[in-house]
Design a protein around this motif. Structure first.
Motif, PDB file in Angstrom:
ATOM      1  N   ASP A  32     -16.216  -2.842   1.222  1.00 31.49           N
ATOM      2  CA  ASP A  32     -16.595  -3.660   0.688  1.00 31.49           C
ATOM      3  C   ASP A  32     -15.632  -4.883   0.649  1.00 31.49           C
ATOM      4  OD1 ASP A  32     -19.123  -2.723   1.321  1.00 31.49           O
ATOM      5  OD2 ASP A  32     -19.457  -3.482  -0.858  1.00 31.49           O
ATOM      6  N   LEU A  33     -14.286  -4.361   0.789  1.00 32.55           N
ATOM      7  CA  LEU A  33     -13.564  -6.379   0.327  1.00 32.55           C
ATOM      8  C   LEU A  33     -12.391  -5.881   1.551  1.00 32.55           C
ATOM      9  CD1 LEU A  33     -11.027  -4.076  -2.359  1.00 32.55           C
ATOM     10  CD2 LEU A  33     -12.887  -6.779  -1.999  1.00 32.55           C
ATOM     11  N   ASN A  34     -13.130  -5.360   3.343  1.00 31.14           N
ATOM     12  CA  ASN A  34     -12.362  -5.879   3.790  1.00 31.14           C
ATOM     13  C   ASN A  34     -10.876  -5.405   4.926  1.00 31.14           C
ATOM     14  OD1 ASN A  34     -14.677  -5.787   5.616  1.00 31.14           O
ATOM     15  ND2 ASN A  34     -15.256  -7.358   5.414  1.00 31.14           N
ATOM     16  N   LEU A  35     -10.459  -5.123   3.694  1.00 36.14           N
ATOM     17  CA  LEU A  35      -8.851  -5.100   3.881  1.00 36.14           C
ATOM     18  C   LEU A  35      -8.442  -4.775   4.791  1.00 36.14           C
ATOM     19  CD1 LEU A  35      -8.006  -4.903  -0.234  1.00 36.14           C
ATOM     20  CD2 LEU A  35      -8.002  -6.737   1.246  1.00 36.14           C
ATOM     21  N   SER A  36      -7.164  -4.994   5.695  1.00 33.88           N
ATOM     22  CA  SER A  36      -7.351  -4.491   7.001  1.00 33.88           C
ATOM     23  C   SER A  36      -5.991  -2.686   6.479  1.00 33.88           C
ATOM     24  CB  SER A  36      -6.037  -4.848   7.502  1.00 33.88           C
ATOM     25  OG  SER A  36      -4.620  -5.005   6.883  1.00 33.88           O
ATOM     26  N   ILE A  37      -5.831  -0.968   7.360  1.00 32.82           N
ATOM     27  CA  ILE A  37      -4.952  -0.380   6.579  1.00 32.82           C
ATOM     28  C   ILE A  37      -3.628  -1.189   6.420  1.00 32.82           C
ATOM     29  CG2 ILE A  37      -3.983   1.308   7.625  1.00 32.82           C
ATOM     30  CD1 ILE A  37      -6.661   2.214   9.463  1.00 32.82           C
ATOM     31  N   GLU A  38      -3.453  -2.267   7.111  1.00 33.01           N
ATOM     32  CA  GLU A  38      -1.629  -2.758   7.231  1.00 33.01           C
ATOM     33  C   GLU A  38      -1.719  -3.351   5.900  1.00 33.01           C
ATOM     34  OE1 GLU A  38      -0.440  -6.249   9.282  1.00 33.01           O
ATOM     35  OE2 GLU A  38       1.022  -6.218   8.956  1.00 33.01           O
ATOM     36  N   THR A  39      -2.398  -3.714   5.095  1.00 32.13           N
ATOM     37  CA  THR A  39      -3.319  -4.574   3.717  1.00 32.13           C
ATOM     38  C   THR A  39      -2.329  -3.480   2.702  1.00 32.13           C
ATOM     39  OG1 THR A  39      -3.715  -6.454   5.046  1.00 32.13           O
ATOM     40  CG2 THR A  39      -3.998  -6.623   2.334  1.00 32.13           C
ATOM     41  N   VAL A  40      -3.911  -2.668   2.603  1.00 30.31           N
ATOM     42  CA  VAL A  40      -3.960  -1.816   1.922  1.00 30.31           C
ATOM     43  C   VAL A  40      -2.499  -0.415   1.368  1.00 30.31           C
ATOM     44  CG1 VAL A  40      -4.694   0.716   1.060  1.00 30.31           C
ATOM     45  CG2 VAL A  40      -5.942  -1.338   2.438  1.00 30.31           C
ATOM     46  N   GLY A  41      -1.694  -0.450   3.149  1.00 27.02           N
ATOM     47  CA  GLY A  41      -0.058  -0.378   2.537  1.00 27.02           C
ATOM     48  C   GLY A  41       0.807  -0.483   1.751  1.00 27.02           C
ATOM     49  N   LYS A  42       0.504  -1.900   2.779  1.00 22.22           N
ATOM     50  CA  LYS A  42       1.374  -2.885   1.538  1.00 22.22           C
ATOM     51  C   LYS A  42       1.096  -2.766   0.610  1.00 22.22           C
ATOM     52  CE  LYS A  42       2.258  -6.671   4.973  1.00 22.22           C
ATOM     53  NZ  LYS A  42       1.791  -7.414   6.206  1.00 22.22           N
ATOM     54  N   LEU A  43      -0.252  -2.712  -0.471  1.00 24.29           N
ATOM     55  CA  LEU A  43      -0.298  -3.211  -1.936  1.00 24.29           C
ATOM     56  C   LEU A  43      -0.288  -1.762  -2.602  1.00 24.29           C
ATOM     57  CD1 LEU A  43      -3.782  -4.538  -1.270  1.00 24.29           C
ATOM     58  CD2 LEU A  43      -2.372  -5.070  -2.637  1.00 24.29           C
ATOM     59  N   LEU A  44       0.334  -0.539  -1.611  1.00 26.56           N
ATOM     60  CA  LEU A  44       1.034   0.729  -1.779  1.00 26.56           C
ATOM     61  C   LEU A  44       1.541   1.780  -1.227  1.00 26.56           C
ATOM     62  CD1 LEU A  44      -3.223   2.398  -2.121  1.00 26.56           C
ATOM     63  CD2 LEU A  44      -2.380   0.658  -4.216  1.00 26.56           C
ATOM     64  N   THR A  45       2.805   0.285  -1.106  1.00 26.15           N
ATOM     65  CA  THR A  45       4.478   0.726  -1.288  1.00 26.15           C
ATOM     66  C   THR A  45       4.942   0.838  -2.028  1.00 26.15           C
ATOM     67  OG1 THR A  45       3.201   0.245   1.354  1.00 26.15           O
ATOM     68  CG2 THR A  45       5.537   0.526   0.663  1.00 26.15           C
ATOM     69  N   VAL A  46       5.716   2.155  -2.302  1.00 28.38           N
ATOM     70  CA  VAL A  46       6.948   1.546  -3.673  1.00 28.38           C
ATOM     71  C   VAL A  46       8.204   0.763  -2.124  1.00 28.38           C
ATOM     72  CG1 VAL A  46       9.008   3.105  -4.507  1.00 28.38           C
ATOM     73  CG2 VAL A  46       6.327   3.662  -4.553  1.00 28.38           C
ATOM     74  N   ASP A  47       8.570  -0.485  -2.396  1.00 31.48           N
ATOM     75  CA  ASP A  47       9.637  -0.751  -1.328  1.00 31.48           C
ATOM     76  C   ASP A  47      11.007  -0.318  -2.205  1.00 31.48           C
ATOM     77  OD1 ASP A  47      12.016  -1.611  -0.083  1.00 31.48           O
ATOM     78  OD2 ASP A  47      10.906  -3.589  -0.665  1.00 31.48           O
ATOM     79  N   VAL A  48      11.562   0.550  -1.757  1.00 34.43           N
ATOM     80  CA  VAL A  48      12.782   1.205  -2.042  1.00 34.43           C
ATOM     81  C   VAL A  48      14.027   0.961  -2.654  1.00 34.43           C
ATOM     82  CG1 VAL A  48      14.554   3.532  -2.090  1.00 34.43           C
ATOM     83  CG2 VAL A  48      11.962   4.090  -2.015  1.00 34.43           C
ATOM     84  N   GLY A  49      14.482  -0.002  -1.208  1.00 34.74           N
ATOM     85  CA  GLY A  49      15.595  -1.013  -1.046  1.00 34.74           C
ATOM     86  C   GLY A  49      15.516  -2.279  -2.347  1.00 34.74           C
ATOM     87  N   ALA A  50      13.917  -2.331  -1.761  1.00 33.75           N
ATOM     88  CA  ALA A  50      13.568  -3.891  -3.341  1.00 33.75           C
ATOM     89  C   ALA A  50      13.408  -2.976  -5.260  1.00 33.75           C
ATOM     90  CB  ALA A  50      12.177  -4.190  -3.233  1.00 33.75           C
ATOM     91  N   TRP A  51      13.085  -1.594  -4.945  1.00 34.31           N
ATOM     92  CA  TRP A  51      13.535  -1.283  -6.208  1.00 34.31           C
ATOM     93  C   TRP A  51      14.722  -0.646  -6.816  1.00 34.31           C
ATOM     94  CZ3 TRP A  51      10.676  -0.695  -9.980  1.00 34.31           C
ATOM     95  CH2 TRP A  51       8.694  -0.552  -9.932  1.00 34.31           C
TER      96      TRP A  51
END
Ligand code: SAT
Ligand code: MN
Length: 632
Positions: free
Chosen positions: A569-588
């Motif tokens: 029921d959150l209506n989050l796009s796949i893209e948003t979920v991806g961003k919430l659960l990504t390890v940004d290797v360069g940033a880390w």
């Protein structure tokens, strides 16, 4: 000679000073604790109050003090129709918050205080304080407040006694701690933490305070970790004056915990129950302005999941006989930030503060209720601001001071946990760390083991907001959210955390998680849909601990598989979920460099285990992104 002096002074003490007695109140002869009697005597000799009142914590005593403060205009009673038994205090504009640059850790050596504390030689500081405290309570009553931090009789609890010349402090301490005769009875002949406080404004005979007494030029918030004493002078506000809170329950208690093998932490404690009635307890540490109080009183949006409140600010945790870590909330009340609190952001807090609450530095409506920015849309007409001004005179001021507070009993919260008063404490299954990060740190990840979890505590950092923490958006490191509250060298503190791995069976210790609700997309909008939804992350953690939620191993830790996190029921796009659960290797990898640099401040006491964890993280990241980086 010394003994003659002692006899004379005891005689003087008993004969020359009046005790303020009420029916059934505690008098000196009730005090069986020799250290306490002698300390009261010493303080009375030093501070020269007009009278002494030993607090029994009763309703009658409280009512009398409140009445006196209303008569002297230091409290304004709120309208009983809106806020029964509630009051407003207005502080001086020069006394509105804790003062970190006037806070001192006076350990025997500077090396014991470490790089994050202001250190002063204990002997020099004592003589300076003695000169300041000399005669400082003239014209005032000296209140003696016995209090228990934690349920009376708990093996995790401790007794303290605060001496203060502020009746405002007495009434707030009665809300914030278990205060009075019961605490005194529990003390018997044991040791206690003496906490001495004065507003630093002696009154000439016949004179009264003109407003909020404080001594802005001479504020000293001083801790002696070796002798476990607190001396505070010049401020009457919050943690500067309610010495049970940050001074005792964190700075002094962290030192006690190091010596005795337990933890005093800047953490909320919450209970979480699933729809089958299965319950767990979590503790969580966040720097300020990250929504700690709101999380502690969360109303989950998930049907059937219940969150209950044990504590909103401080946790004392000890290993139990079964090898698990048990926590108590040493406090009995909440000293919460009012601005921003509303039925939208924290309905349970709004319910709690409907009665029996002392407000400080909020606005006053014409019909005798309180108001602050963020409570609802527009200020009511003719609302008086926190300084007592209205109309033209108030134009350049907010209605409430940004650090305006409510002091309210935890037992008044509709979601207080049934084990709030349990002397055994509650078994902690998970410890959460987090900060406010617009990028880099994903929504949630899980530590691999205790040592990795301790590492996660060391990397806590948060970006400043308009309300707190210096320049907006600038990263501020705040390991374990303890930066201003650890009473000793933080390098030793990290080692103390690591030592729990060896104190028992590490598999019984809580699992550590790192969360970040504040990720933003490129246009500056939050990716996670809002505070009430945080229960979904708590649910994932709960189910991980039960072995029913899946996770993926990543260089930073274990992260939810998108389907294991309840996003219904959150209506989050796949893209948003991806961003919430990504390890940004360069940033880390940049974060690793930042940490290498930051860790340098801790010098030789920085534990090698944490350096190793940083190396492991770097190696795992480089493995994903083979760009060379400088080594630590
Ligand atoms: O003033 S308190 O120390 O009690 C609260 C805070 O500043 O964190
Ligand atoms: Mn706090």
């Amino acid at each position: 000679m010394a003994s003659i002096k002692r006899v004379v002074s005891v005689f003087c003490f008993l004969s020359c000073f009046s005790f303020r007695e009420m029916d059934g109140s505690v008098v000196l002869k009730d005090l069986q604790n020799d250290k306490l009697r002698l300390w009261i005597e010493e303080v009375q000799e030093l501070c020269e109050p007009d009278q002494i009142h030993i607090c029994d914590g009763t309703e009658e005593e409280n009512a009398l003090l409140l009445k006196e403060m209303v008569e002297t205009k230091s409290l304004i009673p709120l309208h009983g129709k809106f806020r029964p038994n509630s009051f407003l205090a207005r502080s001086s504009f020069e006394d509105v918050a804790r003062v970190e640059d006037r806070t001192f850790i006076c350990s025997s050596s500077i090396d014991d205080a470490g790089p994050t504390n202001n250190w002063k030689d204990p002997n020099e500081m004592k003589s300076l304080l003695k000169s300041l405290f000399k005669g400082c309570m003239r014209g005032r009553t000296m209140y003696v407040i016995p209090f228990s931090m934690g349920p009376i009789g708990s093996s995790i609890a401790q007794i303290g006694v605060e001496i203060t010349d502020s009746p405002y402090v007495v009434c707030n301490m009665r809300i914030m701690t278990r205060m009075g005769r019961e605490a005194l009875n529990a003390l018997k002949d044991q040791d206690f933490v003496p906490c001495l406080h004065s507003v630093g404004v002696p009154l000439e005979a016949g004179k009264m305070d003109n407003g909020w007494p404080c001594n802005p030029q001479n504020k000293y918030i001083v801790h002696f970790p070796q002798t476990k004493e607190i001396w505070s002078y010049g401020s009457g506000y919050g943690g500067n004056a309610l010495l049970a809170k940050k001074c005792f329950a964190l700075r002094i208690a962290s030192q006690m915990g190091k010596e005795e093998g337990w933890l005093a932490e800047h953490m909320l404690i919450l209970g979480i129950e699933n729809p089958d009635g299965k319950k767990k307890y979590f503790a969580a540490a966040f720097p300020s302005a990250c929504g700690k109080t709101n999380l502690a009183m969360l109303q989950s949006s998930l049907p059937g999941w219940k969150i209950t409140l044990v504590g909103d600010d401080i946790a004392w945790m000890k290993l139990g006989e079964d090898g698990k870590l048990y926590a108590i909330n040493p406090e009995a009340g909440m000293f919460g930030v009012a601005p921003g609190t509303s039925f939208q952001t924290n309905p349970n807090a709004m319910e709690t503060i409907k009665s029996d609450t002392i407000f400080t530095n909020v606005g006053l409506t014409q019909d005798g209720d309180v108001w602050w920015e963020g409570m609802d849309k527009d200020p009511p007409k003719n609302c008086t601001n926190w300084l007592g001004d209205m109309g033209e005179a108030a134009l350049d001021q907010k209605i409430a001071h940004p650090n305006a507070r409510y002091t309210t009993p935890i037992k008044g919260c509709p979601t207080v946990d049934p084990a709030f008063d349990d002397p055994k404490g509650v078994p902690i299954s998970a410890i959460l760390f987090g900060g406010r990060r617009a990028s880099v740190v994903p929504l949630v990840f899980e530590s691999k083991n205790w040592r990795h979890g301790t590492f996660l505590g060391t990397i806590v950092s948060s970006e400043g907001t308009a309300a707190a923490n210096g320049p907006i958006g600038k990263l501020r490191h705040d390991p374990f959210a303890m930066l201003p509250f650890c009473g000793y060298h933080m390098g030793d503190y990290f080692s103390h955390w690591l030592s729990f791995e060896k104190r028992g069976d590490p598999s019984l210790l809580p699992t550590v998680y790192y969360v970040n609700w504040f990720l933003k997309d490129g246009s500056g909008s939050f990716l996670w849909p809002g505070f009430r939804e945080n229960g979904r992350v708590l649910k994932w953690i709960f189910e991980r601990l039960d072995g029913t939620a899946s996770a993926e191993s990543t260089p930073i830790g274990n992260m939810p598989t998108p389907t294991s996190l309840d996003l219904n029921d959150l209506n989050l796009s796949i893209e948003t979920v991806g961003k919430l659960l990504t390890v940004d290797v360069g940033a880390w990898l940049n974060e690793v460099e930042e940490l290498k640099n930051y860790y340098k401040i801790f010098g030789e006491k920085f534990p090698s285990e944490i350096v190793e964890e940083l190396h492991l993280l770097e190696a795992a990241l480089v493995d994903k992104n083979p760009k060379p980086t400088e080594s630590f």
